[in-house]
Design a protein around this motif. Structure first.
Motif, PDB file in Angstrom:
ATOM      1  N   GLU A 114       5.637 -40.545   0.199  1.00  0.00           N
ATOM      2  CA  GLU A 114       5.669 -41.535  -0.882  1.00  0.00           C
ATOM      3  C   GLU A 114       4.262 -42.068  -1.129  1.00  0.00           C
ATOM      4  OE1 GLU A 114       8.550 -44.494   0.237  1.00  0.00           O
ATOM      5  OE2 GLU A 114       9.976 -42.931   0.820  1.00  0.00           O
ATOM      6  N   GLY A 115       4.131 -42.855  -2.180  1.00  0.00           N
ATOM      7  CA  GLY A 115       2.844 -43.496  -2.452  1.00  0.00           C
ATOM      8  C   GLY A 115       2.320 -43.119  -3.822  1.00  0.00           C
ATOM      9  N   GLU A 116       1.623 -44.080  -4.449  1.00  0.00           N
ATOM     10  CA  GLU A 116       1.127 -43.905  -5.815  1.00  0.00           C
ATOM     11  C   GLU A 116      -0.161 -43.104  -5.848  1.00  0.00           C
ATOM     12  OE1 GLU A 116       2.725 -45.121  -8.560  1.00  0.00           O
ATOM     13  OE2 GLU A 116       4.274 -45.483  -7.038  1.00  0.00           O
ATOM     14  N   ASN A 117      -0.842 -43.014  -4.718  1.00  0.00           N
ATOM     15  CA  ASN A 117      -2.214 -42.484  -4.722  1.00  0.00           C
ATOM     16  C   ASN A 117      -2.324 -41.166  -3.962  1.00  0.00           C
ATOM     17  OD1 ASN A 117      -1.646 -43.631  -2.234  1.00  0.00           O
ATOM     18  ND2 ASN A 117      -3.768 -44.277  -1.881  1.00  0.00           N
ATOM     19  N   VAL A 118      -1.217 -40.442  -3.790  1.00  0.00           N
ATOM     20  CA  VAL A 118      -1.244 -39.252  -2.932  1.00  0.00           C
ATOM     21  C   VAL A 118      -0.867 -37.998  -3.720  1.00  0.00           C
ATOM     22  CG1 VAL A 118      -0.523 -40.690  -0.986  1.00  0.00           C
ATOM     23  CG2 VAL A 118       1.181 -39.340  -2.187  1.00  0.00           C
ATOM     24  N   PHE A 119      -1.470 -36.851  -3.323  1.00  0.00           N
ATOM     25  CA  PHE A 119      -1.089 -35.556  -3.874  1.00  0.00           C
ATOM     26  C   PHE A 119      -1.151 -34.509  -2.771  1.00  0.00           C
ATOM     27  CE2 PHE A 119      -1.753 -31.507  -6.087  1.00  0.00           C
ATOM     28  CZ  PHE A 119      -0.725 -31.555  -7.030  1.00  0.00           C
ATOM     29  N   VAL A 120      -0.154 -33.611  -2.768  1.00  0.00           N
ATOM     30  CA  VAL A 120      -0.065 -32.596  -1.716  1.00  0.00           C
ATOM     31  C   VAL A 120       0.029 -31.223  -2.366  1.00  0.00           C
ATOM     32  CG1 VAL A 120       1.322 -31.760   0.202  1.00  0.00           C
ATOM     33  CG2 VAL A 120       1.112 -34.220  -0.187  1.00  0.00           C
TER      34      VAL A 120
ATOM     35  N   MET B 202      -8.337 -24.207  -5.875  1.00  0.00           N
ATOM     36  CA  MET B 202      -8.320 -25.548  -5.286  1.00  0.00           C
ATOM     37  C   MET B 202      -8.967 -26.582  -6.193  1.00  0.00           C
ATOM     38  SD  MET B 202      -8.655 -24.527  -1.258  1.00  0.00           S
ATOM     39  CE  MET B 202      -8.944 -26.180  -0.665  1.00  0.00           C
ATOM     40  N   GLU B 203      -9.957 -26.152  -6.972  1.00  0.00           N
ATOM     41  CA  GLU B 203     -10.574 -27.102  -7.906  1.00  0.00           C
ATOM     42  C   GLU B 203      -9.568 -27.496  -8.993  1.00  0.00           C
ATOM     43  OE1 GLU B 203     -14.468 -26.018  -9.282  1.00  0.00           O
ATOM     44  OE2 GLU B 203     -14.461 -27.603 -10.790  1.00  0.00           O
ATOM     45  N   ASP B 204      -8.797 -26.514  -9.457  1.00  0.00           N
ATOM     46  CA  ASP B 204      -7.751 -26.831 -10.441  1.00  0.00           C
ATOM     47  C   ASP B 204      -6.749 -27.826  -9.853  1.00  0.00           C
ATOM     48  OD1 ASP B 204      -8.987 -24.916 -11.941  1.00  0.00           O
ATOM     49  OD2 ASP B 204      -7.535 -23.336 -11.472  1.00  0.00           O
ATOM     50  N   ALA B 205      -6.406 -27.588  -8.594  1.00  0.00           N
ATOM     51  CA  ALA B 205      -5.446 -28.489  -7.947  1.00  0.00           C
ATOM     52  C   ALA B 205      -6.006 -29.903  -7.901  1.00  0.00           C
ATOM     53  CB  ALA B 205      -5.135 -27.983  -6.537  1.00  0.00           C
ATOM     54  N   LEU B 206      -7.288 -29.996  -7.593  1.00  0.00           N
ATOM     55  CA  LEU B 206      -7.927 -31.316  -7.533  1.00  0.00           C
ATOM     56  C   LEU B 206      -7.911 -31.989  -8.907  1.00  0.00           C
ATOM     57  CD1 LEU B 206      -9.652 -33.451  -6.043  1.00  0.00           C
ATOM     58  CD2 LEU B 206     -11.666 -32.121  -6.690  1.00  0.00           C
ATOM     59  N   ASP B 207      -8.297 -31.230  -9.952  1.00  0.00           N
ATOM     60  CA  ASP B 207      -8.292 -31.792 -11.311  1.00  0.00           C
ATOM     61  C   ASP B 207      -6.899 -32.294 -11.670  1.00  0.00           C
ATOM     62  OD1 ASP B 207     -10.935 -31.268 -11.684  1.00  0.00           O
ATOM     63  OD2 ASP B 207     -10.612 -29.346 -12.711  1.00  0.00           O
TER      64      ASP B 207
ATOM     65  N   LEU C  48      -6.087 -35.493  -9.858  1.00  0.00           N
ATOM     66  CA  LEU C  48      -6.784 -36.696 -10.323  1.00  0.00           C
ATOM     67  C   LEU C  48      -6.283 -37.123 -11.696  1.00  0.00           C
ATOM     68  CD1 LEU C  48     -10.390 -36.090  -9.011  1.00  0.00           C
ATOM     69  CD2 LEU C  48      -8.581 -37.522  -8.067  1.00  0.00           C
ATOM     70  N   GLN C  49      -5.818 -36.162 -12.491  1.00  0.00           N
ATOM     71  CA  GLN C  49      -5.267 -36.538 -13.788  1.00  0.00           C
ATOM     72  C   GLN C  49      -3.882 -37.150 -13.664  1.00  0.00           C
ATOM     73  OE1 GLN C  49      -5.549 -32.951 -16.071  1.00  0.00           O
ATOM     74  NE2 GLN C  49      -7.784 -33.126 -16.112  1.00  0.00           N
ATOM     75  N   ASN C  50      -3.151 -36.681 -12.685  1.00  0.00           N
ATOM     76  CA  ASN C  50      -1.739 -37.079 -12.616  1.00  0.00           C
ATOM     77  C   ASN C  50      -1.447 -38.220 -11.650  1.00  0.00           C
ATOM     78  OD1 ASN C  50      -0.093 -35.177 -14.441  1.00  0.00           O
ATOM     79  ND2 ASN C  50      -1.577 -33.868 -13.436  1.00  0.00           N
ATOM     80  N   LEU C  51      -2.443 -38.663 -10.933  1.00  0.00           N
ATOM     81  CA  LEU C  51      -2.171 -39.784 -10.024  1.00  0.00           C
ATOM     82  C   LEU C  51      -2.299 -41.095 -10.782  1.00  0.00           C
ATOM     83  CD1 LEU C  51      -3.903 -38.853  -6.659  1.00  0.00           C
ATOM     84  CD2 LEU C  51      -1.503 -38.798  -7.244  1.00  0.00           C
TER      85      LEU C  51
END
Ligand SMILES: *Cc1c(COP(=O)(O)O)cnc(C)c1O
Length: 498
Positions: A184-190, A487-492, A495-498
């Motif tokens: 959970e959490g608003e600021n996390v991505f896996v 991995m760069e796409d995943a990062l983008d 950051l867009q979706n958080l």
């Protein structure tokens, strides 16, 4: 106290800067310029203190740009009431005359990573506040299973910080995967990565040092930091528990103050055992540091021969958090063994990157072997060790801990060294229920993780911790799988979706 980079000593940082940056600009790791001394008197004073106060005493010698009040606040938030299921935080369990297990898994995610990752977010936000950092921090994590969850839990909803975790799709246990995918959490991505842990770690390092990616983040008023053990803020909290274990042994009259002990650590990225090395060099009476590996025994070969060779088969084992062929923190040890020759470290790391191997000089090998012993353990021995400890001591241990216990038994048989030994116990056995239950000779086929865990409870009389049992039926939030080149796409995306 100042910190310096292993690849360029002129790159200096305060403790706050080292913790905020994670890695040095040229890809090196920060190490303290000098180690604070731990005198017998200081040790004696700590014997009757609780864990949090031992931690405060040790941390304040390293975090000289933090006030005592700030350190106290950080430590209390990390290890204060309600965070750990055992009040003593890191208790010792005695295995007869054999050894002491230092149980480092009483935190929120049931693995030793909590010891550091409950504290790191506190250190990082404090450092950001007092240096006027002013940017949003983006934590990138590559995980072989346990770091990811512990970091997610530590950084979950911490203001001013976002966290993105990459794990190898096939390289973590089903429970580890579930722990992360349901975070959970608003600021996390896996994000799952097609590849192994080294691919994830190499990809994270590449993002960290890519001028384009760094520039892009800067324009968004963001900056990277790391929660991997490359970050000094991860290693430092780990020094504390070795000192604390020693104090407990003295307090419980198992040893006298000043007596030497050995330390044996199930090793992957070399962070945990390196913390014991630092404790030793501060003055904690440690004789041998015993580095235990699973079938991915790159470190065993290195300590025996001085040749680091990562071009070798990669095995997926029942101790996945140690399935690692590039042990990042070895770089710090090399820096010290090479008497802080940053250029030599840079050369070795370049050879590792280009050829996948390097060799240290006979003199460096001699220094290495003076302090470290080593060994590895095949899968069958890991299972046999779990069964033996259960039958002999009614003690249920996990697969990683079993690797260390087995390697320690080999060490003792080979050397006859009867020095009292502390073995790091790094995960709760219910984190790896399939492997542990089958090691006890029980059938697991056709059962899911939770059925296996139930059976393990019945067989062992131990309880699955609530934070693992509670995963059953929890909604999965993260299903994305990326190739290792994405991995760069995943990062983008993150950051867009958080
Ligand atoms: C991370 C981990 C290890 C390895 O620790 P390093 O600091 O990477 O050497 C061992 N056991 C468990 C359970 C872990 O999570």
């Amino acid at each position: 106290m100042q910190y310096q980079s292993t690849r360029n000593k002129t790159q200096k940082a305060t403790a706050s800067q080292a913790i905020l940056q994670g890695l040095s600009a040229e890809g090196g790791l920060f190490v303290p310029e000098t180690l604070p001394a731990l005198s017998a008197q200081q040790l004696e004073k700590m014997i009757d203190l609780p864990y949090v106060q031992r931690a405060q005493a040790i941390l304040s010698d390293f975090l000289t740009d933090f006030t005592p009040e700030q350190i106290a606040a950080c430590v209390n938030k990390a290890y204060g009431p309600g965070k750990f299921s055992n009040d003593t935080i890191a208790p010792l369990a005695q295995l007869g005359q054999e050894a002491y297990l230092l149980e480092l898994w009483h935190g929120p995610t049931c693995a030793f990573k909590d010891m550091a990752l409950q504290l790191l977010p506190q250190l990082m936000t404090t450092a950001a506040r007092q240096t006027g950092f002013g940017k949003e921090i983006v934590i990138l994590v590559a995980t072989s299973g346990d770091t990811g969850k512990a970091a997610l839990e530590g950084f979950c909803n911490v203001p001013g910080i976002r966290i993105v975790v990459f794990y190898p799709e096939e390289g973590v246990s089903p429970l580890q995967k579930l722990q992360m995918a349901t975070q959970e959490g608003e600021n996390v991505f896996v994000a799952a990565i097609r590849g192994n842990f080294d691919d994830a770690q190499t990809g994270v390092k590449r993002l960290f040092t890519s001028p384009e990616v760094i520039g892009k983040l800067q324009r968004q008023n963001r900056a990277f930091s790391s929660a991997n053990s490359m970050n000094w803020g991860r290693l430092l909290p780990q020094i504390v528990y070795y000192v604390s274990a020693y104090c407990d042994l003295v307090r419980d009259e198992q040893i006298a103050l000043g007596d030497p002990i050995n330390v044996c650590v199930p090793t992957g990225n070399f962070g945990n055992i390196l913390a014991a090395y630092y404790a030793k060099h501060m003055g904690l009476p440690i004789r041998k540091l015993i580095c235990a590996s699973n079938q991915n025994n790159v470190l065993t070969d290195f300590i025996r021969t001085g040749v680091y060779e990562k071009n070798r088969p990669f095995y997926l084992t029942t101790s996945p958090s140690m399935d690692i062929l590039i042990s990042s923190n070895l770089e710090r040890l090399l820096f010290h063994l090479l008497e802080e020759d940053d250029r030599a470290v840079r050369d070795l790391m370049a050879q590792l990157q280009e050829k996948g191997r390097y060799t240290v000089s006979p003199e460096v090998l001699r220094r290495l072997q003076e302090e470290f012993d080593c060994g590895y353990c095949e899968e069958a021995q890991t299972a046999a060790t779990i069964q033996r400890l259960f039958e002999t001591y009614s003690y249920l241990c996990d697969t990683h801990t079993a690797v260390a216990v087995s390697v320690y038994a080999q060490y003792r048989a080979r050397t006859g060294d009867e020095t009292k030994t502390v073995i790091a116990s790094t995960a709760n056995p219910f984190k790896f229920p399939h492997a542990v239950l089958s090691a006890l000779g029980q059938e697991t086929s056709g059962l899911d993780e939770f059925q296996v865990a139930q059976k393990l409870e019945a067989v062992s009389g131990s309880q699955m911790p609530a934070q693992l049992a509670g995963l059953q039926g929890k909604p999965v939030r993260f299903r994305e799988i990326f190739s290792k080149d994405q991995m760069e796409d995943a990062l983008d995306y993150a950051l867009q979706n958080l």
